[in-house]
Scaffold this active site. Sequence first.
Site, PDB file in Angstrom:
ATOM      1  N   GLY A  11       0.834  -1.207   0.000  1.00 47.13           N
ATOM      2  CA  GLY A  11       0.000   0.000   0.000  1.00 47.13           C
ATOM      3  C   GLY A  11       0.862   1.247   0.000  1.00 47.13           C
ATOM      4  O   GLY A  11       1.921   1.260   0.622  1.00 47.13           O
ATOM      5  N   ARG A  72       0.930  -4.908  -5.038  1.00 46.56           N
ATOM      6  CA  ARG A  72       1.065  -5.982  -4.044  1.00 46.56           C
ATOM      7  C   ARG A  72       1.429  -7.260  -4.791  1.00 46.56           C
ATOM      8  O   ARG A  72       0.591  -8.117  -5.001  1.00 46.56           O
ATOM      9  CB  ARG A  72      -0.248  -6.153  -3.295  1.00 46.56           C
ATOM     10  CG  ARG A  72      -0.631  -4.958  -2.431  1.00 46.56           C
ATOM     11  CD  ARG A  72      -1.862  -5.272  -1.614  1.00 46.56           C
ATOM     12  NE  ARG A  72      -2.389  -4.095  -0.962  1.00 46.56           N
ATOM     13  CZ  ARG A  72      -1.946  -3.596   0.182  1.00 46.56           C
ATOM     14  NH1 ARG A  72      -0.954  -4.189   0.804  1.00 46.56           N
ATOM     15  NH2 ARG A  72      -2.507  -2.522   0.702  1.00 46.56           N
ATOM     16  N   ASP A 103       5.481  -5.455   5.839  1.00 44.14           N
ATOM     17  CA  ASP A 103       5.929  -6.824   6.106  1.00 44.14           C
ATOM     18  C   ASP A 103       5.889  -7.729   4.876  1.00 44.14           C
ATOM     19  O   ASP A 103       6.738  -8.610   4.733  1.00 44.14           O
ATOM     20  CB  ASP A 103       5.179  -7.449   7.292  1.00 44.14           C
ATOM     21  CG  ASP A 103       3.680  -7.364   7.146  1.00 44.14           C
ATOM     22  OD1 ASP A 103       3.198  -6.753   6.175  1.00 44.14           O
ATOM     23  OD2 ASP A 103       2.978  -7.929   8.008  1.00 44.14           O
ATOM     24  N   THR A 125       4.733   1.768   6.466  1.00 45.23           N
ATOM     25  CA  THR A 125       3.315   1.423   6.570  1.00 45.23           C
ATOM     26  C   THR A 125       2.631   2.449   7.461  1.00 45.23           C
ATOM     27  O   THR A 125       3.174   2.815   8.513  1.00 45.23           O
ATOM     28  CB  THR A 125       3.040   0.009   7.123  1.00 45.23           C
ATOM     29  OG1 THR A 125       1.652  -0.069   7.490  1.00 45.23           O
ATOM     30  CG2 THR A 125       3.857  -0.340   8.341  1.00 45.23           C
ATOM     31  N   ILE A 126       1.465   2.879   7.034  1.00 41.38           N
ATOM     32  CA  ILE A 126       0.730   3.791   7.911  1.00 41.38           C
ATOM     33  C   ILE A 126       0.266   3.037   9.161  1.00 41.38           C
ATOM     34  O   ILE A 126      -0.044   3.641  10.171  1.00 41.38           O
ATOM     35  CB  ILE A 126      -0.481   4.468   7.211  1.00 41.38           C
ATOM     36  CG1 ILE A 126      -1.531   3.442   6.777  1.00 41.38           C
ATOM     37  CG2 ILE A 126      -0.036   5.316   6.048  1.00 41.38           C
ATOM     38  CD1 ILE A 126      -2.890   4.061   6.489  1.00 41.38           C
ATOM     39  N   ASP A 127       0.210   1.699   9.071  1.00 39.74           N
ATOM     40  CA  ASP A 127      -0.300   0.896  10.201  1.00 39.74           C
ATOM     41  C   ASP A 127       0.673   0.823  11.381  1.00 39.74           C
ATOM     42  O   ASP A 127       0.270   0.441  12.482  1.00 39.74           O
ATOM     43  CB  ASP A 127      -0.612  -0.530   9.726  1.00 39.74           C
ATOM     44  CG  ASP A 127      -1.778  -0.583   8.759  1.00 39.74           C
ATOM     45  OD1 ASP A 127      -2.472   0.441   8.608  1.00 39.74           O
ATOM     46  OD2 ASP A 127      -1.994  -1.642   8.145  1.00 39.74           O
ATOM     47  N   ASP A 129       2.919  -1.309  12.127  1.00 36.76           N
ATOM     48  CA  ASP A 129       2.953  -2.620  12.780  1.00 36.76           C
ATOM     49  C   ASP A 129       4.203  -3.443  12.471  1.00 36.76           C
ATOM     50  O   ASP A 129       4.205  -4.654  12.636  1.00 36.76           O
ATOM     51  CB  ASP A 129       1.678  -3.416  12.436  1.00 36.76           C
ATOM     52  CG  ASP A 129       1.494  -3.626  10.940  1.00 36.76           C
ATOM     53  OD1 ASP A 129       2.321  -3.146  10.157  1.00 36.76           O
ATOM     54  OD2 ASP A 129       0.506  -4.282  10.563  1.00 36.76           O
ATOM     55  N   MET A 169      -7.941   2.635   9.273  1.00 37.16           N
ATOM     56  CA  MET A 169      -7.130   1.485   8.850  1.00 37.16           C
ATOM     57  C   MET A 169      -6.414   0.863  10.046  1.00 37.16           C
ATOM     58  O   MET A 169      -6.263   1.483  11.091  1.00 37.16           O
ATOM     59  CB  MET A 169      -6.160   1.896   7.754  1.00 37.16           C
ATOM     60  CG  MET A 169      -6.862   2.020   6.407  1.00 37.16           C
ATOM     61  SD  MET A 169      -5.718   2.212   5.050  1.00 37.16           S
ATOM     62  CE  MET A 169      -6.846   2.164   3.654  1.00 37.16           C
ATOM     63  N   GLY A 170      -5.975  -0.328   9.857  1.00 37.60           N
ATOM     64  CA  GLY A 170      -5.327  -1.089  10.929  1.00 37.60           C
ATOM     65  C   GLY A 170      -5.825  -2.513  10.839  1.00 37.60           C
ATOM     66  O   GLY A 170      -6.820  -2.859  11.449  1.00 37.60           O
ATOM     67  N   ARG A 171      -5.157  -3.280   9.994  1.00 36.48           N
ATOM     68  CA  ARG A 171      -5.588  -4.648   9.701  1.00 36.48           C
ATOM     69  C   ARG A 171      -5.345  -5.577  10.891  1.00 36.48           C
ATOM     70  O   ARG A 171      -6.240  -6.271  11.340  1.00 36.48           O
ATOM     71  CB  ARG A 171      -4.802  -5.124   8.481  1.00 36.48           C
ATOM     72  CG  ARG A 171      -5.014  -6.520   8.057  1.00 36.48           C
ATOM     73  CD  ARG A 171      -4.343  -6.756   6.733  1.00 36.48           C
ATOM     74  NE  ARG A 171      -5.046  -6.047   5.684  1.00 36.48           N
ATOM     75  CZ  ARG A 171      -6.074  -6.571   5.002  1.00 36.48           C
ATOM     76  NH1 ARG A 171      -6.489  -7.788   5.265  1.00 36.48           N
ATOM     77  NH2 ARG A 171      -6.669  -5.857   4.070  1.00 36.48           N
ATOM     78  N   ARG A 286     -24.262   7.391  13.227  1.00 43.81           N
ATOM     79  CA  ARG A 286     -23.785   7.577  11.855  1.00 43.81           C
ATOM     80  C   ARG A 286     -22.400   6.962  11.758  1.00 43.81           C
ATOM     81  O   ARG A 286     -21.634   6.976  12.726  1.00 43.81           O
ATOM     82  CB  ARG A 286     -23.709   9.071  11.475  1.00 43.81           C
ATOM     83  CG  ARG A 286     -25.050   9.746  11.317  1.00 43.81           C
ATOM     84  CD  ARG A 286     -25.804   9.250  10.086  1.00 43.81           C
ATOM     85  NE  ARG A 286     -27.013  10.010   9.869  1.00 43.81           N
ATOM     86  CZ  ARG A 286     -28.224   9.696  10.360  1.00 43.81           C
ATOM     87  NH1 ARG A 286     -28.367   8.630  11.134  1.00 43.81           N
ATOM     88  NH2 ARG A 286     -29.276  10.452  10.073  1.00 43.81           N
ATOM     89  N   HIS A 292      -8.942   5.355   2.223  1.00 44.34           N
ATOM     90  CA  HIS A 292      -7.638   5.715   1.660  1.00 44.34           C
ATOM     91  C   HIS A 292      -7.278   7.187   1.800  1.00 44.34           C
ATOM     92  O   HIS A 292      -6.151   7.570   1.470  1.00 44.34           O
ATOM     93  CB  HIS A 292      -7.558   5.254   0.210  1.00 44.34           C
ATOM     94  CG  HIS A 292      -7.649   3.760   0.110  1.00 44.34           C
ATOM     95  ND1 HIS A 292      -8.837   3.086   0.213  1.00 44.34           N
ATOM     96  CD2 HIS A 292      -6.684   2.819  -0.002  1.00 44.34           C
ATOM     97  CE1 HIS A 292      -8.602   1.786   0.142  1.00 44.34           C
ATOM     98  NE2 HIS A 292      -7.317   1.596   0.011  1.00 44.34           N
TER      99      HIS A 292
HETATM  100  O1  F6P Z   1      -1.137  -0.187   4.200  1.00 43.42           O
HETATM  101  C1  F6P Z   1      -1.821  -1.152   4.989  1.00 43.42           C
HETATM  102  C2  F6P Z   1      -3.263  -0.882   4.898  1.00 43.42           C
HETATM  103  O2  F6P Z   1      -3.370   0.441   5.230  1.00 43.42           O
HETATM  104  C3  F6P Z   1      -4.198  -1.724   5.748  1.00 43.42           C
HETATM  105  O3  F6P Z   1      -4.517  -1.183   6.993  1.00 43.42           O
HETATM  106  C4  F6P Z   1      -5.408  -1.814   4.877  1.00 43.42           C
HETATM  107  O4  F6P Z   1      -6.177  -2.933   5.213  1.00 43.42           O
HETATM  108  C5  F6P Z   1      -4.813  -1.920   3.534  1.00 43.42           C
HETATM  109  O5  F6P Z   1      -3.684  -1.089   3.561  1.00 43.42           O
HETATM  110  C6  F6P Z   1      -5.742  -1.568   2.416  1.00 43.42           C
HETATM  111  O6  F6P Z   1      -5.006  -1.316   1.260  1.00 43.42           O
HETATM  112  P1  F6P Z   1      -5.495  -1.549  -0.237  1.00 43.42           P
HETATM  113  O7  F6P Z   1      -6.887  -1.050  -0.331  1.00 43.42           O
HETATM  114  O8  F6P Z   1      -4.533  -0.757  -1.038  1.00 43.42           O
HETATM  115  O9  F6P Z   1      -5.409  -3.009  -0.510  1.00 43.42           O
END
Ligand code: F6P
Length: 363
Positions: A11, A72, A103, A125-127, A129, A169-171, A286, A292
């Site tokens: 991402g 990806r 990662d 990564t913005i996450d 992690d 975000m934050g998978r 709401r 993104h």
């Molecule tokens: O960069 C990691 C992340 O921000 C995750 O938190 C999120 O699930 C993912 O990217 C979504 O990215 P894309 O829509 O580009 O697959």
Amino acid sequence: MKKIGVLTGGGDCPGLNAVIRAVVRKSIQYDWEIIGIKNGWKGLINGEMELLTDYSVSGILPKGGTIIGTSRTNPFKNEGDVKKIVKNIEKFGIDAIVAIGGDDTLGVASKLNKMGIPVVGVPKTIDNDLSYTDYTFGFDTAVSIVTEAIDRLHTTAESHHRVMILEVMGRHAGWIATMSGIAGGADEILIPEVPFDMGEVCKYLTERHARGKKFSIVVVAEGAMPKKEDLTAAQTTQGDNTAHASGESTLITKTDTIDEFGHVQLGGIGNFLAKEIERRMNVETRFTSLGHVQRGGTPTAHDRVLATRFGVAAVELIKNGDFGKMVALQGNKIVPVNIEDAVAERKTVDMELYNIAKVFFGR
Ligand code: F6P
């Protein structure tokens, strides 16, 4: 003279261009040539490259995204792709590669390095992690964007006496939710690390309303999950889908899209929460998903500086022949760590920090 390939994978993230600029500028000091590998590992498989010069990186420091593109792509997924990579490295005369990624991208970098390909890594990564680094660049920008969104949601929530759910975000880790939730004064922060109890969430929000606060803000990370019992209840009341073949079980997903690294496209937990809170508490809710927006646009000053430091340090790793290493921020120092170690385990939210956030949930 050396020829260095640089690529950005996974991402996108604010600060990627700042790293690319730093890699190019530092390499030029050593009289090295820099090749931009287009669209992550895909460009190395297909032989899509462009020469990066002082001129091509001029003015990109504040620009979001990545001038060399990203994807990806997992070369270990498709037979023959690794062979193509080896061939192209030889064909283009690449002496070393700077892989900028999270990662997944760095996992590939580590495997290639073990095969003898000289690779160094930069954590992105913005996450936030990735292990062994206190911060990844892009995270600070994402937190700023989310914090501003929380501030904006406050005024409309208060005016309409509503519960506002903000999905961020934050998978696998709730760093963005936790940090922005603290900064924005959220009334609930729900993260993947701690499965939540719907009853408890509603109880606290009801108590808050009873105390005279007729609005609330809930920040939820996209990977957060309710406890098992609530999940079953949600399926009964909302008829949503659940587990996926990849094993990355999610409560609600928009589609069944799974990428080459086996990740399901997330999104929907905020909507579930909004419906469930409205049903249980009989208050208007709401739901907002920032999506993104969190990844786009110009990086903060903090991320620009961190990205620049990482870029320069990555070139120094190559200079020293320190391959298989990733540059990392530890304290206020940039240090080399093994890429293999950094990708072995995810850096989840520090519970000390989450406990600080919890002081303000009142439960
Ligand atoms: O960069 C990691 C992340 O921000 C995750 O938190 C999120 O699930 C993912 O990217 C979504 O990215 P894309 O829509 O580009 O697959």
